[in-house]
Design a protein around this motif. Structure first.
Motif, PDB file in Angstrom:
ATOM      1  N   PHE B 124       0.806  -1.208   0.000  1.00  0.00           N
ATOM      2  CA  PHE B 124       0.000   0.000   0.000  1.00  0.00           C
ATOM      3  C   PHE B 124       0.851   1.274   0.000  1.00  0.00           C
ATOM      4  O   PHE B 124       0.554   2.243  -0.691  1.00  0.00           O
ATOM      5  CB  PHE B 124      -0.903  -0.078   1.231  1.00  0.00           C
ATOM      6  CG  PHE B 124      -1.655   1.156   1.526  1.00  0.00           C
ATOM      7  CD1 PHE B 124      -2.668   1.566   0.680  1.00  0.00           C
ATOM      8  CD2 PHE B 124      -1.374   1.896   2.662  1.00  0.00           C
ATOM      9  CE1 PHE B 124      -3.380   2.708   0.958  1.00  0.00           C
ATOM     10  CE2 PHE B 124      -2.087   3.023   2.939  1.00  0.00           C
ATOM     11  CZ  PHE B 124      -3.091   3.446   2.088  1.00  0.00           C
ATOM     12  N   HIS B 126       3.453   1.883  -1.373  1.00  0.00           N
ATOM     13  CA  HIS B 126       3.953   2.162  -2.715  1.00  0.00           C
ATOM     14  C   HIS B 126       3.281   3.378  -3.336  1.00  0.00           C
ATOM     15  O   HIS B 126       3.863   4.098  -4.130  1.00  0.00           O
ATOM     16  CB  HIS B 126       3.661   0.955  -3.612  1.00  0.00           C
ATOM     17  CG  HIS B 126       4.890   0.379  -4.218  1.00  0.00           C
ATOM     18  ND1 HIS B 126       6.111   0.985  -4.145  1.00  0.00           N
ATOM     19  CD2 HIS B 126       5.095  -0.758  -4.901  1.00  0.00           C
ATOM     20  CE1 HIS B 126       6.994   0.253  -4.758  1.00  0.00           C
ATOM     21  NE2 HIS B 126       6.416  -0.824  -5.214  1.00  0.00           N
ATOM     22  N   ALA B 127       2.018   3.568  -2.963  1.00  0.00           N
ATOM     23  CA  ALA B 127       1.234   4.645  -3.575  1.00  0.00           C
ATOM     24  C   ALA B 127       1.623   6.014  -3.034  1.00  0.00           C
ATOM     25  O   ALA B 127       1.164   7.026  -3.549  1.00  0.00           O
ATOM     26  CB  ALA B 127      -0.251   4.396  -3.350  1.00  0.00           C
ATOM     27  N   PHE B 128       2.469   6.041  -1.991  1.00  0.00           N
ATOM     28  CA  PHE B 128       2.829   7.329  -1.409  1.00  0.00           C
ATOM     29  C   PHE B 128       4.317   7.606  -1.551  1.00  0.00           C
ATOM     30  O   PHE B 128       5.082   7.341  -0.641  1.00  0.00           O
ATOM     31  CB  PHE B 128       2.442   7.372   0.071  1.00  0.00           C
ATOM     32  CG  PHE B 128       0.962   7.410   0.280  1.00  0.00           C
ATOM     33  CD1 PHE B 128       0.285   8.620   0.302  1.00  0.00           C
ATOM     34  CD2 PHE B 128       0.240   6.241   0.431  1.00  0.00           C
ATOM     35  CE1 PHE B 128      -1.081   8.662   0.484  1.00  0.00           C
ATOM     36  CE2 PHE B 128      -1.133   6.279   0.612  1.00  0.00           C
ATOM     37  CZ  PHE B 128      -1.794   7.487   0.634  1.00  0.00           C
ATOM     38  N   PRO B 129       4.737   8.150  -2.700  1.00  0.00           N
ATOM     39  CA  PRO B 129       6.134   8.535  -2.822  1.00  0.00           C
ATOM     40  C   PRO B 129       6.484   9.588  -1.760  1.00  0.00           C
ATOM     41  O   PRO B 129       5.586  10.264  -1.247  1.00  0.00           O
ATOM     42  CB  PRO B 129       6.233   9.106  -4.230  1.00  0.00           C
ATOM     43  CG  PRO B 129       4.854   9.291  -4.710  1.00  0.00           C
ATOM     44  CD  PRO B 129       3.967   8.455  -3.885  1.00  0.00           C
ATOM     45  N   VAL B 131       7.589  12.431  -1.714  1.00  0.00           N
ATOM     46  CA  VAL B 131       7.180  13.826  -1.868  1.00  0.00           C
ATOM     47  C   VAL B 131       5.713  14.002  -1.461  1.00  0.00           C
ATOM     48  O   VAL B 131       5.330  15.024  -0.895  1.00  0.00           O
ATOM     49  CB  VAL B 131       7.477  14.323  -3.302  1.00  0.00           C
ATOM     50  CG1 VAL B 131       6.624  13.639  -4.318  1.00  0.00           C
ATOM     51  CG2 VAL B 131       7.324  15.821  -3.409  1.00  0.00           C
ATOM     52  N   LEU B 132       4.873  13.008  -1.678  1.00  0.00           N
ATOM     53  CA  LEU B 132       3.457  13.108  -1.265  1.00  0.00           C
ATOM     54  C   LEU B 132       3.334  13.136   0.254  1.00  0.00           C
ATOM     55  O   LEU B 132       2.600  13.957   0.816  1.00  0.00           O
ATOM     56  CB  LEU B 132       2.652  11.922  -1.811  1.00  0.00           C
ATOM     57  CG  LEU B 132       2.049  12.034  -3.198  1.00  0.00           C
ATOM     58  CD1 LEU B 132       0.988  10.965  -3.394  1.00  0.00           C
ATOM     59  CD2 LEU B 132       1.444  13.412  -3.431  1.00  0.00           C
ATOM     60  N   MET B 136       1.943  16.229   2.583  1.00  0.00           N
ATOM     61  CA  MET B 136       0.893  16.160   3.605  1.00  0.00           C
ATOM     62  C   MET B 136       1.403  16.691   4.944  1.00  0.00           C
ATOM     63  O   MET B 136       0.726  17.458   5.621  1.00  0.00           O
ATOM     64  CB  MET B 136       0.404  14.719   3.766  1.00  0.00           C
ATOM     65  CG  MET B 136      -0.453  14.240   2.612  1.00  0.00           C
ATOM     66  SD  MET B 136      -1.463  12.820   3.070  1.00  0.00           S
ATOM     67  CE  MET B 136      -0.268  11.517   3.155  1.00  0.00           C
TER      68      MET B 136
END
Lengths: 314, 286
Positions: B124, B126-129, B131-132, B136
Motif C-alpha cells: 500500500f 507504494h502509492a505514497f512517494p 514527496v506526497l 501532507m
C-alpha cells in the motif's frame, strides 16, 4: 481469469479506501482544526465559523469522510478555499499540462532506454555494454531537477533554442506548447530511461539464453530478427512491470519538475495549495496522485495475470 | 570446496575490488569525510554573509565561488553533506529497523492473517512517494527536516519488510532450521539466532542502495523547500536559490548538483559492489 480479475478488483477498491482513510486522517483529523490551519493564526472568529460551516466541520468525522468519498466518486471535490472555484475544475485545467508531460516523459524513457538495453545485451561485455551501464548509473544518480537546470543552462541560456520555463498553453499552438514541455519531459525521463535500460538489458540476457532463441538462430534467422522478434518480445514483460511500478516515482518527479520549470500543472498546484494552506485542494490532489499510482499498479497486475496464467492462482 | 567458494561461476577469481566498487567506496568515504571534517574546519563560515563578495566565480579564496549573499559555496557544500547524510541515515535506519522486524514476523507467520496484513500494508505504501508524504506533513505542520526523514523512512519500511520476509522465508526452509526446531528452540529464538544472521548481509547491501535513494529524495524535498530549513545549508535548497542567478552564474547550479550526483553514485556503486562480494549469484552482469 474472471475470478482473478474480480479478486484484484476487490483488492483495488479496498486499497483505494485505505488510501482515502489515511489521507483523511492525516489532513483532517491530525491537525485538530483544519479550518484554523487554512486561515492561519490571525483568523477572526467569524471567518473561522464561516469556514467551519463550509467545510462541514460541525459534522462528525465519519460523516465528513463518507461525504468526501461520495464526492470523490461523483467528481464533486468541493470548493478551493483560495481560488473559490471547484477543485474538480482546477484539476481538469492543470491536468492538461501534467498528463501530456507524463506521457511524453514515459515515451522518451522507453524510446531511449529500451534500444540502449537491447544494444547492451547484444554487445555484452564490450565497450557499448559498458557505456550503456555507465549511462544507467549516471541516470540513476543525477537528480532529475538538477538535470533540468543543466538543460536550461545549455538549451535556454546558452543556445536559446527553448524557453527556460513557463507554459504558453495549448491554445498557443501545438508546436509552441510542445517546445515548453521538451526539457521538462526529458529531465523527467532520464532516471526512468536509466532503469528501463537496465531492466531491458538483464531481461534480454535472460531470454537470449533460452532454447527458442538458439533455435531461431539455428534456423538461420538474422541476429536482428532474432533479437527483435524472439528475445525482445519475451523481455517486454519485466519492462512493462517496471513501467507500472515506476509510475508513482514518475508522479513524484513531475511534482518537482513542474516547479523547476514553472509549469502550471498538478504538481505546481499542490505546491501552491500548501503555501496557501488550502487543505481542501491538498487533500484532493494527494488522493488523486495516490489513487493514480494504485490504479496503474492494479492495471499492471491484471496485465501480468493475462500474460502469465500461473499468477492467477495467488 | 574452499577453492570453489573463492571462484566465480566462470572460474575467474572473484573480484572483490572491482573498479566500480573501488570508485563507490572512495566517493562514499569522501562524502562522509567531508561531513566529518566540516565540524572541525571549513575554508570559510558557511553562514556568514559578505555582500561585497557576492556572486563571485571560483577563485583561490573561494574554490567554488560565492552565492548571492557572499557565502562560500564550498563551505556550504561541506556542511550540506552533514544534512544529506543525517537524513539518509535517519530515514534508512527507521525503515530498516522496523521493516526488518515486521518482515521477520511475517515470515514466522507465513500465510497467516498477520502476514497478509503486514504485506498488504507494505504494498500500500507504494502509492505514497516521499514527496506526497512530505507534502501532507508540510501542509499540516509546516516544513522541516523531520518531515523529510519520516517521508523517506515511510518508503523504506515496506521495502525492508518485503526483503526481510523473502530472504527469511528461504532460510526457514533450510535443514539447520529443522535441527533447531528439533532442539526445542522457539520461533523467536530461531529468528534471532539463525534467520537474522543469515539475512543481515542482504539487508546491509540493500541499506546502502536505499541510502543513495534517500539522499536523492532528500535533495528533491529540500529543493522544493519541504526539507531542511535555513540557515542550515542543504544541497537541494542551494540549487533552488541558484536558479535565480543561474544565467549569469552557472557554477552556483553546477557544484551542489554535482555533490548530490556523486554522493548518490558513490553509494549506489558501493551497494552494487557489496552485493557482488556477498552473493555472486546476484551479479548484475549475469
Amino acid at each position: 481469469m474472471i475470478g482473478y480479475a474480480l479478486r484484484r478488483l476487490v483488492a483495488l477498491v479496498l486499497t483505494l479506501l485505505a488510501a482515502a482513510l489515511v489521507i483523511f486522517l492525516v489532513l483532517e483529523v491530525l491537525p485538530g482544526d483544519p479550518a484554523a490551519v487554512t486561515l492561519g493564526l490571525n483568523a477572526s472568529p467569524e471567518a473561522l465559523a464561516a469556514l467551519h460551516a463550509e467545510m462541514g466541520l460541525d459534522k462528525p468525522g465519519w460523516l465528513r469522510f463518507l461525504t468526501w468519498l461520495g464526492g470523490l466518486a461523483s467528481g464533486d471535490l468541493g470548493l478551493s478555499y483560495t481560488y473559490r472555484v471547484p477543485v474538480a475544475q482546477l484539476i481538469a485545467e492543470r491536468m492538461a499540462v501534467t498528463l501530456p508531460l507524463a506521457v511524453l516523459a514515459m515515451l522518451l524513457a522507453v524510446l531511449i532506454g529500451m534500444p540502449l538495453g537491447v544494444l547492451a545485451a547484444s554487445r555484452r561485455g564490450r565497450i557499448a555494454d559498458a557505456g550503456v551501464m555507465a549511462f544507467a548509473q549516471a541516470g540513476l544518480a543525477i537528480p532529475n531537477f538538477w538535470f533540468g537546470l543543466l538543460l536550461v543552462l545549455v538549451f535556454a541560456v546558452g543556445l536559446g533554442w527553448l524557453p527556460a520555463n513557463g507554459f504558453p498553453g495549448w491554445q498557443a499552438g501545438f508546436g509552441t506548447a510542445l517546445k515548453s514541455l521538451a526539457m521538462p519531459a526529458l529531465a523527467l525521463a532520464l532516471p526512468q530511461a536509466a532503469i528501463i535500460a537496465r531492466v531491458t538489458r538483464s531481461a534480454m540476457l535472460d531470454t537470449l539464453q533460452e532454447d527458442f532463441v538458439r533455435t531461431a538462430r539455428a534456423k538461420g534467422l538474422s541476429e536482428g530478427v532474432t533479437l527483435r522478434r524472439h528475445a525482445l518480445r519475451n523481455a517486454l514483460i519485466p519492462v512493462v512491470t517496471i513501467l507500472g511500478l515506476q509510475f508513482s516515482v514518475l508522479i513524484a518527479g513531475a511534482i518537482i519538475i513542474e516547479n523547476v520549470f514553472a509549469l502550471p500543472g498538478l504538481g505546481r498546484l499542490v505546491f501552491q495549495a500548501i503555501a496557501q494552506h488550502d487543505l481542501i485542494v491538498v487533500k484532493d490532489l494527494v488522493m488523486l496522485f495516490a489513487g493514480l499510482a494504485i490504479i496503474v499498479n492494479f492495471a499492471v497486475e491484471l496485465l501480468y495475470g493475462l500474460i502469465d496464467p500461473r499468477l492467477r492462482q495467488a | 570446496m574452499s577453492v570453489a567458494v573463492d571462484k566465480a561461476p566462470g572460474g575467474r577469481k572473484r573480484r572483490w575490488l572491482s573498479p566500480s566498487f573501488a570508485i563507490g567506496a572512495v566517493l562514499s568515504l569522501a562524502v562522509v569525510a567531508m561531513a566529518l571534517v566540516s565540524y572541525l574546519w571549513t575554508p570559510h563560515s558557511p553562514t556568514q554573509m559578505a555582500i561585497l563578495k557576492r556572486l563571485q566565480g571560483p577563485s583561490a579564496a573561494n574554490w567554488f565561488g560565492t552565492d548571492q549573499f557572499g557565502r562560500d559555496v564550498f563551505s556550504m557544500i561541506m556542511v550540506g553533506a552533514r544534512n544529506s547524510l543525517a537524513v539518509g541515515l535517519g530515514a534508512v535506519g527507521i525503515g530498516m529497523l522496523q521493516g526488518t522486524v515486521l518482515g521477520l514476523i511475517a515470515a514466522v507467520r507465513r500465510d497467516g492473517l498477520l502476514d497478509h496484513v503486514i504485506m498488504r500494508t507494505a504494498d500500500f505504501t507504494h502509492a505514497f512517494p516521499a514527496v506526497l508524504t512530505a507534502i501532507m506533513m508540510t501542509a499540516i505542520a509546516g516544513p522541516g527536516m523531520l518531515n523529510a526523514v519520516v517521508a523517506i523512512g515511510v518508503l523504506n519500511l515496506p521495502y525492508f519488510a518485503r526483503l526481510a520476509r523473502g530472504a527469511a522465508l528461504q532460510v526457514w526452509t533450510q535443514d539447520f532450521i529443522q535441527a533447531a526446531r528439533a532442539a526445542g528452540l522457539t520461533s523467536r529464538q530461531i529468528t534471532l539466532h539463525h534467520v537474522l544472521p543469515n539475512i543481515a548481509g542482504i539487508l546491509v547491501v540493500q541499506a546502502t542502495i536505499q541510502f543513495a535513494l534517500a539522499v536523492l529524495a532528500e535533495a528533491g524535498l529540500s529543493y522544493l523547500g519541504l526539507g531542511t530549513q535555513p540557515p542550515n545549508p542543504s544541497w537541494g535548497r542551494m540549487l533552488n536559490e541558484a536558479q535565480t542567478f543561474m544565467a549569469a552564474q552557472p557554477w552556483l547550479a553546477i557544484f551542489p548538483g554535482a555533490a548530490i550526483a556523486l554522493t548518490v553514485l558513490g553509494f549506489n556503486l558501493l551497494g552494487d559492489g557489496l552485493r557482488d562480494a556477498i552473493d555472486p549469484r546476484l551479479r548484475r552482469s549475469r
